[in-house]
Design a protein around this motif. Structure first.
Motif, PDB file in Angstrom:
ATOM      1  N   ILE A 271       0.859  -1.200   0.000  1.00  0.00           N
ATOM      2  CA  ILE A 271       0.000   0.000   0.000  1.00  0.00           C
ATOM      3  C   ILE A 271       0.885   1.236   0.000  1.00  0.00           C
ATOM      4  CG2 ILE A 271      -1.794   1.286   1.246  1.00  0.00           C
ATOM      5  CD1 ILE A 271      -2.719  -1.304   2.512  1.00  0.00           C
ATOM      6  N   GLN A 272       1.923   1.170   0.834  1.00  0.00           N
ATOM      7  CA  GLN A 272       2.841   2.312   0.942  1.00  0.00           C
ATOM      8  C   GLN A 272       3.575   2.551  -0.380  1.00  0.00           C
ATOM      9  OE1 GLN A 272       4.609   1.700   4.630  1.00  0.00           O
ATOM     10  NE2 GLN A 272       5.305   3.797   4.909  1.00  0.00           N
ATOM     11  N   ALA A 273       3.909   1.438  -1.056  1.00  0.00           N
ATOM     12  CA  ALA A 273       4.634   1.571  -2.325  1.00  0.00           C
ATOM     13  C   ALA A 273       3.743   2.193  -3.399  1.00  0.00           C
ATOM     14  CB  ALA A 273       5.134   0.205  -2.784  1.00  0.00           C
ATOM     15  N   GLY A 274       2.435   1.925  -3.312  1.00  0.00           N
ATOM     16  CA  GLY A 274       1.523   2.430  -4.341  1.00  0.00           C
ATOM     17  C   GLY A 274       0.944   3.798  -4.023  1.00  0.00           C
ATOM     18  N   LEU A 275       0.688   4.032  -2.742  1.00  0.00           N
ATOM     19  CA  LEU A 275       0.006   5.273  -2.345  1.00  0.00           C
ATOM     20  C   LEU A 275       1.036   6.328  -1.966  1.00  0.00           C
ATOM     21  CD1 LEU A 275      -3.017   5.716  -2.314  1.00  0.00           C
ATOM     22  CD2 LEU A 275      -3.024   5.203   0.118  1.00  0.00           C
ATOM     23  N   THR A 276       1.790   6.758  -2.937  1.00  0.00           N
ATOM     24  CA  THR A 276       2.901   7.674  -2.668  1.00  0.00           C
ATOM     25  C   THR A 276       2.452   9.128  -2.830  1.00  0.00           C
ATOM     26  OG1 THR A 276       3.487   7.561  -4.983  1.00  0.00           O
ATOM     27  CG2 THR A 276       4.645   6.057  -3.510  1.00  0.00           C
ATOM     28  N   PRO A 277       3.201  10.072  -2.226  1.00  0.00           N
ATOM     29  CA  PRO A 277       2.903  11.489  -2.455  1.00  0.00           C
ATOM     30  C   PRO A 277       2.915  11.835  -3.942  1.00  0.00           C
ATOM     31  CG  PRO A 277       4.451  11.248  -0.657  1.00  0.00           C
ATOM     32  CD  PRO A 277       4.276   9.878  -1.240  1.00  0.00           C
ATOM     33  N   ARG A 278       3.821  11.174  -4.711  1.00  0.00           N
ATOM     34  CA  ARG A 278       3.880  11.457  -6.158  1.00  0.00           C
ATOM     35  C   ARG A 278       2.535  11.112  -6.816  1.00  0.00           C
ATOM     36  NH1 ARG A 278       4.087   8.505 -10.738  1.00  0.00           N
ATOM     37  NH2 ARG A 278       4.226   6.548  -9.602  1.00  0.00           N
ATOM     38  N   ARG A 279       1.997   9.929  -6.441  1.00  0.00           N
ATOM     39  CA  ARG A 279       0.744   9.527  -7.077  1.00  0.00           C
ATOM     40  C   ARG A 279      -0.384  10.488  -6.688  1.00  0.00           C
ATOM     41  NH1 ARG A 279      -0.652   5.945 -10.152  1.00  0.00           N
ATOM     42  NH2 ARG A 279       1.027   4.447  -9.850  1.00  0.00           N
TER      43      ARG A 279
ATOM     44  N   ARG B 286      -0.052  13.634  -5.861  1.00  0.00           N
ATOM     45  CA  ARG B 286       0.166  14.888  -6.605  1.00  0.00           C
ATOM     46  C   ARG B 286      -0.330  14.764  -8.040  1.00  0.00           C
ATOM     47  NH1 ARG B 286       4.922  15.612  -3.851  1.00  0.00           N
ATOM     48  NH2 ARG B 286       6.086  14.438  -5.411  1.00  0.00           N
ATOM     49  N   GLU B 287       0.000  13.626  -8.654  1.00  0.00           N
ATOM     50  CA  GLU B 287      -0.411  13.431 -10.049  1.00  0.00           C
ATOM     51  C   GLU B 287      -1.926  13.365 -10.197  1.00  0.00           C
ATOM     52  OE1 GLU B 287       3.580  11.063 -11.528  1.00  0.00           O
ATOM     53  OE2 GLU B 287       1.697   9.958 -11.336  1.00  0.00           O
ATOM     54  N   MET B 288      -2.572  12.941  -9.120  1.00  0.00           N
ATOM     55  CA  MET B 288      -4.038  12.828  -9.169  1.00  0.00           C
ATOM     56  C   MET B 288      -4.727  14.192  -9.036  1.00  0.00           C
ATOM     57  SD  MET B 288      -5.562   9.853  -9.500  1.00  0.00           S
ATOM     58  CE  MET B 288      -7.152  10.016  -8.678  1.00  0.00           C
ATOM     59  N   THR B 289      -3.969  15.218  -8.601  1.00  0.00           N
ATOM     60  CA  THR B 289      -4.608  16.498  -8.275  1.00  0.00           C
ATOM     61  C   THR B 289      -5.483  17.051  -9.413  1.00  0.00           C
ATOM     62  OG1 THR B 289      -2.845  16.941  -6.735  1.00  0.00           O
ATOM     63  CG2 THR B 289      -4.194  18.814  -7.338  1.00  0.00           C
ATOM     64  N   PRO B 290      -4.967  17.149 -10.656  1.00  0.00           N
ATOM     65  CA  PRO B 290      -5.848  17.676 -11.718  1.00  0.00           C
ATOM     66  C   PRO B 290      -7.070  16.795 -11.956  1.00  0.00           C
ATOM     67  CG  PRO B 290      -3.674  17.056 -12.599  1.00  0.00           C
ATOM     68  CD  PRO B 290      -3.605  16.899 -11.128  1.00  0.00           C
ATOM     69  N   VAL B 291      -6.904  15.492 -11.793  1.00  0.00           N
ATOM     70  CA  VAL B 291      -8.039  14.572 -11.972  1.00  0.00           C
ATOM     71  C   VAL B 291      -9.092  14.867 -10.897  1.00  0.00           C
ATOM     72  CG1 VAL B 291      -8.746  12.132 -11.982  1.00  0.00           C
ATOM     73  CG2 VAL B 291      -6.493  12.791 -12.878  1.00  0.00           C
ATOM     74  N   ILE B 292      -8.620  15.040  -9.653  1.00  0.00           N
ATOM     75  CA  ILE B 292      -9.548  15.306  -8.543  1.00  0.00           C
ATOM     76  C   ILE B 292     -10.259  16.644  -8.773  1.00  0.00           C
ATOM     77  CG2 ILE B 292      -9.730  15.724  -6.043  1.00  0.00           C
ATOM     78  CD1 ILE B 292      -7.273  13.848  -5.724  1.00  0.00           C
ATOM     79  N   GLU B 293      -9.487  17.643  -9.230  1.00  0.00           N
ATOM     80  CA  GLU B 293     -10.114  18.959  -9.477  1.00  0.00           C
ATOM     81  C   GLU B 293     -11.210  18.848 -10.538  1.00  0.00           C
ATOM     82  OE1 GLU B 293      -6.330  21.744  -8.149  1.00  0.00           O
ATOM     83  OE2 GLU B 293      -6.705  21.428 -10.286  1.00  0.00           O
ATOM     84  N   ALA B 294     -10.936  18.054 -11.580  1.00  0.00           N
ATOM     85  CA  ALA B 294     -11.942  17.896 -12.645  1.00  0.00           C
ATOM     86  C   ALA B 294     -13.183  17.178 -12.109  1.00  0.00           C
ATOM     87  CB  ALA B 294     -11.342  17.120 -13.816  1.00  0.00           C
ATOM     88  N   ILE B 295     -12.964  16.172 -11.257  1.00  0.00           N
ATOM     89  CA  ILE B 295     -14.100  15.427 -10.678  1.00  0.00           C
ATOM     90  C   ILE B 295     -14.959  16.380  -9.834  1.00  0.00           C
ATOM     91  CG2 ILE B 295     -14.663  13.674  -8.922  1.00  0.00           C
ATOM     92  CD1 ILE B 295     -12.287  12.009 -10.025  1.00  0.00           C
ATOM     93  N   VAL B 296     -14.292  17.228  -9.034  1.00  0.00           N
ATOM     94  CA  VAL B 296     -15.025  18.156  -8.164  1.00  0.00           C
ATOM     95  C   VAL B 296     -15.790  19.191  -9.001  1.00  0.00           C
ATOM     96  CG1 VAL B 296     -14.791  19.949  -6.386  1.00  0.00           C
ATOM     97  CG2 VAL B 296     -13.468  17.850  -6.208  1.00  0.00           C
ATOM     98  N   GLU B 297     -15.114  19.723 -10.026  1.00  0.00           N
ATOM     99  CA  GLU B 297     -15.787  20.734 -10.858  1.00  0.00           C
ATOM    100  C   GLU B 297     -17.025  20.166 -11.534  1.00  0.00           C
ATOM    101  OE1 GLU B 297     -12.978  22.676 -13.505  1.00  0.00           O
ATOM    102  OE2 GLU B 297     -11.897  23.364 -11.719  1.00  0.00           O
ATOM    103  N   GLU B 298     -16.898  18.948 -12.032  1.00  0.00           N
ATOM    104  CA  GLU B 298     -18.036  18.312 -12.702  1.00  0.00           C
ATOM    105  C   GLU B 298     -19.187  18.097 -11.706  1.00  0.00           C
ATOM    106  OE1 GLU B 298     -18.852  14.386 -15.378  1.00  0.00           O
ATOM    107  OE2 GLU B 298     -16.773  14.815 -14.824  1.00  0.00           O
ATOM    108  N   ALA B 299     -18.819  17.667 -10.494  1.00  0.00           N
ATOM    109  CA  ALA B 299     -19.854  17.438  -9.472  1.00  0.00           C
ATOM    110  C   ALA B 299     -20.548  18.759  -9.132  1.00  0.00           C
ATOM    111  CB  ALA B 299     -19.229  16.821  -8.225  1.00  0.00           C
TER     112      ALA B 299
END
Ligand code: HEM
Length: 402
Positions: free
Chosen positions: A140-148, A150-163
């Motif tokens: 879990i620690q290997a997959g759930l990194t700060p890098r991942r 950070r990379e998800m941030t624009p995706v999360i912003e788009a999800i929130v805006e759409e909602a």
């Protein structure tokens, strides 16, 4: 036996704003005498629509630092409501999260059914200790990194805006918006499915089954069915990803699980994925829901957040203090007979223990106005988060503690 009911509070699942109560600021409630032999167990009845864990916690504070409670299935446990005692127990070595310390649980001689068995049984990072914890948590620690993240941030912003755009459409169409399905649940569910790389064809099915895991009105059979469906879908995903590893959490977990010195079995891998689904969704739904309720019901604090004088982090942390989504997870066990020297509280080997975050967060020995939503008064330490995995770390020491 005292049954805790909640006449005044609400959780966000009911869609009703929580009525926050100021509980005699700065004074520990007087102890109530208990006439019952062997203690006076409260019944904690599990999820009750409309019951707030904040109110439950403040009711328990009337009965000392570690009152006896009865959990579903008749299991008796000590529930820790004092902040300092909670910190000592979670940081110390006298208490474990592994049900291996619960006499009779693993060999089945102790009759524990329903929700408690489902929570305590899985061999996952939440229920493990020591080397086993490190082994199960490593992927879990290997997959759930700060890098991942950070990379998800624009995706999360788009999800929130759409909602947010859809909220306006829902309001125009029906005049009423239920924020839980339309916003609070939708966001973490979409984020976690994108993070894990759930194929779009499976999104609907996965979302529906995952929602079933958190249906507080579901009986044991329905709950079992939802668990099995999610596990089945996760199994399909693992098989598909093994064939074509990608840049997603499931692929990272597979790689890390296979490369480990002591590789994880498929069963172990699925249990960790299931933990992430459960840990990341239900918690965040209620974190978003209660934050919205707190801000809507506290216009002065909301204005400070909007103007930037109070950070959104502090607004959220304060909301989590008063109504944490996971008020008493996980179940823990005394690994030996011991006495906490400072409180004088005695624990018996094998005794189940719940740390009640909602009660500890409103401990009147720590806060002068424990029940008041006041993000502006939070200690500076709460905003100084590092880039590491702090999401689920214990709370910092409250500087204003008496
Ligand atoms: C506001 C949101 C959240 C809250 C309130 C929350 C709360 C908690 C709590 C109380 C625990 C148990 C800690 C203990 O043993 O004392 C925990 C563990 C855990 N949570 Fe969260 N959580 C949140 C979000 C998340 C998210 C978004 C993820 C993953 C994406 C996550 C993954 C985990 C995992 C993997 C564990 C087990 C950690 C371990 O013991 O190794 N949580 N969380």
């Amino acid at each position: 036996m005292t049954v805790i009911e909640n006449p005044e509070g609400a959780d966000t699942t009911s869609g009703t704003p929580a009525a926050l109560r100021i509980h005699r600021p700065g004074t520990r409630p007087p102890m109530q005498p208990c006439a019952a032999e062997g203690g006076c167990p409260f019944q904690l009845k599990g999820s009750v629509p409309g019951r707030s864990n904040g109110v439950e916690g403040r009711t328990l504070q009337h009965h000392g630092p570690a009152p006896l409670v009865e959990l579903p299935g008749g299991v008796q446990a000590r529930v820790i409501v004092a902040y300092d005692l909670a910190l000592r127990l979670t940081a110390g070595r006298d208490v474990s999260r592994s049900a291996d310390h619960w006499p009779g649980f693993r060999d089945g001689s102790l009759a524990v059914d329903g929700v408690l068995r489902q929570w305590a049984s899985p061999r996952n990072a939440l229920n493990a200790e020591g080397e086993e914890h490190a082994r199960l948590r490593a992927p879990i620690q290997a997959g759930l990194t700060p890098r991942r993240v950070r990379e998800m941030t624009p995706v999360i912003e788009a999800i929130v805006e759409e909602a947010l755009e859809d909220l306006e459409a829902i309001a125009e169409a029906s005049g009423v918006v239920d924020l839980v399905p339309a916003f609070a649940l939708r966001i973490p569910q979409q984020v976690i499915t994108r993070l894990m790389g759930v194929p779009s064809a499976l999104m609907g099915q996965f979302g529906q089954a995952a929602t079933g895991l958190f249906d507080t009105s579901a009986g044991p059979a329905d709950m079992q069915r939802s668990m099995e469906t999610v596990l089945e879908l996760l199994g399909e995903m693992v098989a598909a990803r093994r064939a074509h590893l990608g840049d997603d959490l499931v692929s990272d977990l597979i790689r890390a699980a296979e490369q480990a010195a002591n590789p994880l079995s498929d069963e172990d891998l699925l249990a960790q994925l299931m933990l992430v689904v459960i840990a990341a969704t239900e918690t965040t739904v209620h974190a978003i829901g209660t934050l919205i309720v707190h801000l809507l019901t506290h216009p002065a604090q909301r204005a400070l957040v909007v103007s930037g004088e109070v950070s959104l982090d502090d607004a959220l942390e304060e909301s989590l203090r008063l109504q944490p989504p996971a008020a008493s997870v996980p179940l823990r066990f005394a690994v030996r007979d011991f006495e906490d020297a400072e409180s004088g509280q005695v624990f018996r080997k094998g005794e189940p223990i719940l740390i009640h975050a909602a009660a500890a967060g409103t401990d009147p020995d720590v806060h002068t106005a424990p029940g008041v939503y006041n993000p502006a008064a939070r200690p500076a330490a709460s905003t100084s988060r590092s880039d590491t995995d702090r999401t689920c770390a214990p709370a910092p020491r409250w500087p204003g503690a008496k």
